[in-house]
Design a protein around this motif. Sequence first.
Motif, PDB file in Angstrom:
ATOM      1  N   PHE A  42      23.834  -3.743  18.516  1.00 14.11           N
ATOM      2  CA  PHE A  42      23.757  -2.362  18.009  1.00 14.11           C
ATOM      3  C   PHE A  42      22.548  -1.652  18.637  1.00 14.11           C
ATOM      4  CE2 PHE A  42      25.255  -5.250  14.649  1.00 14.11           C
ATOM      5  CZ  PHE A  42      26.578  -4.876  14.648  1.00 14.11           C
ATOM      6  N   SER A  45      22.131   4.235  18.537  1.00 12.01           N
ATOM      7  CA  SER A  45      23.161   4.971  17.815  1.00 12.01           C
ATOM      8  C   SER A  45      23.302   6.333  18.476  1.00 12.01           C
ATOM      9  CB  SER A  45      22.743   5.106  16.353  1.00 12.01           C
ATOM     10  OG  SER A  45      23.752   5.754  15.634  1.00 12.01           O
ATOM     11  N   ARG A  47      25.837   9.484  19.853  1.00 14.39           N
ATOM     12  CA  ARG A  47      27.150  10.124  19.645  1.00 14.39           C
ATOM     13  C   ARG A  47      27.398  11.113  20.759  1.00 14.39           C
ATOM     14  NH1 ARG A  47      28.484   9.122  14.376  1.00 14.39           N
ATOM     15  NH2 ARG A  47      26.795   7.867  13.550  1.00 14.39           N
ATOM     16  N   ARG A 100      30.946   7.710  18.395  1.00 17.51           N
ATOM     17  CA  ARG A 100      29.804   6.875  18.763  1.00 17.51           C
ATOM     18  C   ARG A 100      29.997   6.297  20.164  1.00 17.51           C
ATOM     19  NH1 ARG A 100      26.519   4.572  15.567  1.00 17.51           N
ATOM     20  NH2 ARG A 100      27.884   4.525  13.758  1.00 17.51           N
ATOM     21  N   ALA A 141      20.379   8.595  18.548  1.00 13.60           N
ATOM     22  CA  ALA A 141      19.685   8.266  17.295  1.00 13.60           C
ATOM     23  C   ALA A 141      19.102   9.482  16.583  1.00 13.60           C
ATOM     24  CB  ALA A 141      18.581   7.239  17.562  1.00 13.60           C
TER      25      ALA A 141
ATOM     26  N   VAL B 178      17.907   4.630  13.994  1.00  9.88           N
ATOM     27  CA  VAL B 178      19.232   4.141  14.399  1.00  9.88           C
ATOM     28  C   VAL B 178      20.125   3.937  13.180  1.00  9.88           C
ATOM     29  CG1 VAL B 178      20.462   2.195  15.433  1.00  9.88           C
ATOM     30  CG2 VAL B 178      18.496   3.159  16.588  1.00  9.88           C
ATOM     31  N   ARG B 182      23.437   5.975  11.754  1.00  5.23           N
ATOM     32  CA  ARG B 182      24.732   5.314  11.539  1.00  5.23           C
ATOM     33  C   ARG B 182      25.324   5.675  10.180  1.00  5.23           C
ATOM     34  NH1 ARG B 182      25.582   1.124  15.468  1.00  5.23           N
ATOM     35  NH2 ARG B 182      27.231   0.172  14.261  1.00  5.23           N
TER      36      ARG B 182
END
Lengths: 162, 436
Positions: A42, A45, A47, A100, A141, B178, B182
């Motif tokens: 992961f 993050s 998008r 994502r 993020a 992060v 999410r």
Amino acid sequence: MNFRAVRQFGILTFCTAYLLIQAAFIIQAHFAIDKRFGFWMFAESSRYKAELYRLLKDGRLVKTRNGKWSVRAGDGQKVSYSWQHYVRDFGLRNLEKLKRARVGMEVTLKYLQYALNYVIDRMPEDQETVKLVLKVQYKKAGGLWQYATLESRSRALSALSR
Amino acid sequence: MWNRWRQWTEAEGPLVGLAFFRIVLGFMLWRHAWAFVRKYADDGFYRAKFYVPYWDWYPLPSETAYLLVVALMMIAGFLIIIGYRTRWALVIALAAAGFHLFLNQYWYSNNRYFMLLSLLLLSVSPCGRELSLDAAKQKQKGWGPIWTFTLIRLQMTLIYLASATSKILDADWRSGRVLWDRRLDVAEWLSQMDRVPDILTALLSNRTFFNTLTALVLGTECFLTIGLWLPWTRRFAIWVGLIFHGYIEVGDRVLAFSYLSLGTYFLVISPHQQKRIFYYNPQDAHHRFWARWTQRLDWFDKIKLATHDSPTLRIQDTDGGWYQGWMAVCIAGAALILPYLIAYPITWLRFLGVGRVEPWTDSQGKTGGFQPLMGHSRARLVLIILLCGYVGFLWIITTVPSLHMGFDAAKFVDIPVMFLIFALTMAACPKPAMRI
């Protein structure tokens, strides 16, 4: 040196080499955009939303409808093309929708670039489009929105229409 | 020093943990290949769509050759599970899965890579000497060199370390951004609902919650890096790992990664056998039930059964302490694979004295009986509170992350199927047992 000693030495060499190679892979992944072999879980993050455009031979930039467009072929038949028909994996399939980025944004942009070049080479009936353009809006993020424009390689339409 | 290393390469032990890991790996390989069969059925041959080859020189297969590779992976996966020609199956699986992984750049994922590494490490291990057709055929005793145990465990440690380090070095991860970002997945799912529980909305808009969660994730990975190696933290680390990987699997579908990571825990289990003694009364049907199931599920031979004429079930734990009643059942359960997740945290109550008994001796020095340290009603109350809290905890950690995923029935079938394979394997390879 007997067989037993050779076996012991072989096992120790294998284990040492294995662990050193693994450690080297993990360290190199810190510097690679796709983080391959590095066990980054992961990693970020991010998008993004992408829109597909066609650059026509008359210089106009025409937006496709969610990656779909139609053209008249040489014999007057209507031919439809779709981004989704060719590009199906890695979350690259759906355009015009915020989603994502898998692994990370850099590697997603890299694959989108490859995908553009792949698709432009597979639309022989489309004799209007010189180039495919992907406008990508993304943020990492929770950061600020950033923009990138990716272009496929240009096609020589005259060669195609012959 | 050199002699110690040489001894390490020669050390031998029971191979049952390795055999379990082999079965998990075979199942995951099969599962992995099956996913590509389904993909082929849905989308057709991968080269007919967009793909990104690694190198120009790398041979790209025709459609038939591709199907052959996937079929080889499935067959090898099956042979690895049953342990037939195990080493050959592992080598073929390694070649086929390795070739397949490098056909397309974006097929790379950490779980596939980890699967490949596991195939490599098992192919140099004696994992076919236990719970396998090979072992049955050659009448092998399930004992052999265990240096690959250490190597596989080191590999898992490297993974935790790499994962934790990558997050700690990343400013976005460190700051909690992060995970905070999410939350949008859950928020998007919630926006489709008519009525959203207030507590969930409050939780999702609470930055402190996500900062705490980030610290928890980083702390867990760091703890697992070392906790699985230390004898006094090992059992707790296994439980933490089960929760941690379970949480990830519920929220994000990583399949092979969760299962293989948990599969390596079979190698963490202490090799000592029959260190706990479970006493039951053969005249009591209730006792016989627990004794029978303890024996059936004791796949790692952790519990020795013994009879006594008391109306109470009793166990003597590894530390020499005595426990009775449901605590005895829980301590036995915490030594078994299947009930471990539930039974182990309940055994923590023994630190409060629940279920614990002290043998007392009469004036002549003979053991006269057992004296409970806590009254029955108080012990039951503590148990109920703990159980409710624990079930609530499990509910929260499985429900919250699964909100944005929806209920994915297929992935939840894997666990019972895998345990069914374990149970069938154990039934097919019975060990000498006392008749109950």
